[in-house]
Design a protein around this motif. Structure first.
Motif, mmCIF file in Angstrom:
data_model
loop_
_atom_site.group_PDB
_atom_site.id
_atom_site.type_symbol
_atom_site.label_atom_id
_atom_site.label_comp_id
_atom_site.label_asym_id
_atom_site.label_seq_id
_atom_site.Cartn_x
_atom_site.Cartn_y
_atom_site.Cartn_z
ATOM 1 N N GLY A 1 4.705 4.054 0.440
ATOM 2 C CA GLY A 1 3.528 4.363 1.240
ATOM 3 C C GLY A 1 3.870 5.131 2.484
ATOM 4 N N GLU A 2 2.928 5.102 3.428
ATOM 5 C CA GLU A 2 3.083 5.850 4.681
ATOM 6 C C GLU A 2 2.902 4.940 5.875
ATOM 7 N N PRO B 1 -1.508 -4.377 -2.854
ATOM 8 C CA PRO B 1 -1.760 -3.311 -1.883
ATOM 9 C C PRO B 1 -1.315 -3.734 -0.481
ATOM 10 N N VAL B 2 -0.909 -2.742 0.286
ATOM 11 C CA VAL B 2 -0.516 -2.958 1.680
ATOM 12 C C VAL B 2 -1.466 -2.144 2.551
ATOM 13 N N ALA B 3 -2.053 -2.792 3.536
ATOM 14 C CA ALA B 3 -2.944 -2.126 4.494
ATOM 15 C C ALA B 3 -2.682 -2.705 5.874
ATOM 16 N N GLY B 4 -2.686 -1.857 6.882
ATOM 17 C CA GLY B 4 -2.405 -2.331 8.232
ATOM 18 C C GLY B 4 -1.020 -2.928 8.365
ATOM 19 N N GLY B 5 -0.090 -2.488 7.515
ATOM 20 C CA GLY B 5 1.283 -2.974 7.588
ATOM 21 C C GLY B 5 1.513 -4.355 7.014
ATOM 22 N N THR C 1 -2.309 -7.367 1.364
ATOM 23 C CA THR C 1 -3.749 -7.645 1.425
ATOM 24 C C THR C 1 -4.108 -8.877 0.599
ATOM 25 N N GLU D 1 2.418 1.352 6.798
ATOM 26 C CA GLU D 1 1.070 0.895 7.127
ATOM 27 C C GLU D 1 0.155 0.785 5.905
ATOM 28 N N THR D 2 0.226 1.778 5.024
ATOM 29 C CA THR D 2 -0.636 1.816 3.849
ATOM 30 C C THR D 2 0.215 2.152 2.638
ATOM 31 N N GLY D 3 0.125 1.321 1.605
ATOM 32 C CA GLY D 3 0.940 1.594 0.432
ATOM 33 C C GLY D 3 0.748 0.566 -0.651
#
Length: 139
Positions: A138-139, A104-108, A111, A34-36
């Protein structure tokens, strides 16, 4: 914290930009982080990576034209010519761009901005098989 690593193989048709956003996004989605941070690495010295506009093809045409002027294929300009007249200009073009990108990765998902896409930039005239390593943490 989780990590995922995969290699993306890209077939080129010679000089040009090949959008690989869809394939990279599928990898990110599959890994369910999800975030990474996503790192992309091009394993070549005569190809590179770009994040560039993906809405207007004129953008790509102008980029190709610029790099033809910046590093022309003129044998008299270069000493290194073992792999042909387009090899040293390809190395220069790769040096002026990037072989590694971080997204960046946000919300899977990546971005990226509205009009941004990820491209493999092939700098040689002949078709090649290029490898891009995708590392997601990430997580």
């Amino acid at each position: 914290m989780r990590q995922a690593l995969r290699q993306l193989e890209v077939e080129t048709k010679g000089k040009g930009l090949i959008e690989i956003t869809r394939e990279i996004a599928a990898f990110v989605k599959l890994e369910r982080i999800e975030t990474g941070l996503l790192t992309l690495f091009c394993r070549h010295t005569s190809a590179s990576l770009l994040i560039q506009e993906n809405a207007d093809p004129d953008d790509q045409a102008d980029l190709l034209s610029f790099f033809e002027r910046a590093a022309p294929e003129q044998a008299a300009l270069y000493v290194h010519d073992l792999e042909g007249p387009d090899d040293m200009p390809a190395h220069i073009r790769a040096a002026l761009t990037q072989t590694q990108l971080s997204v960046p990765v946000a919300g899977g998902a990546m971005t990226l901005g509205t009009w941004q896409g990820v491209y493999l930039f092939e700098h040689r005239r002949a078709p090649h098989r290029r490898s891009v390593v995708m590392h997601l943490i990430g997580e």
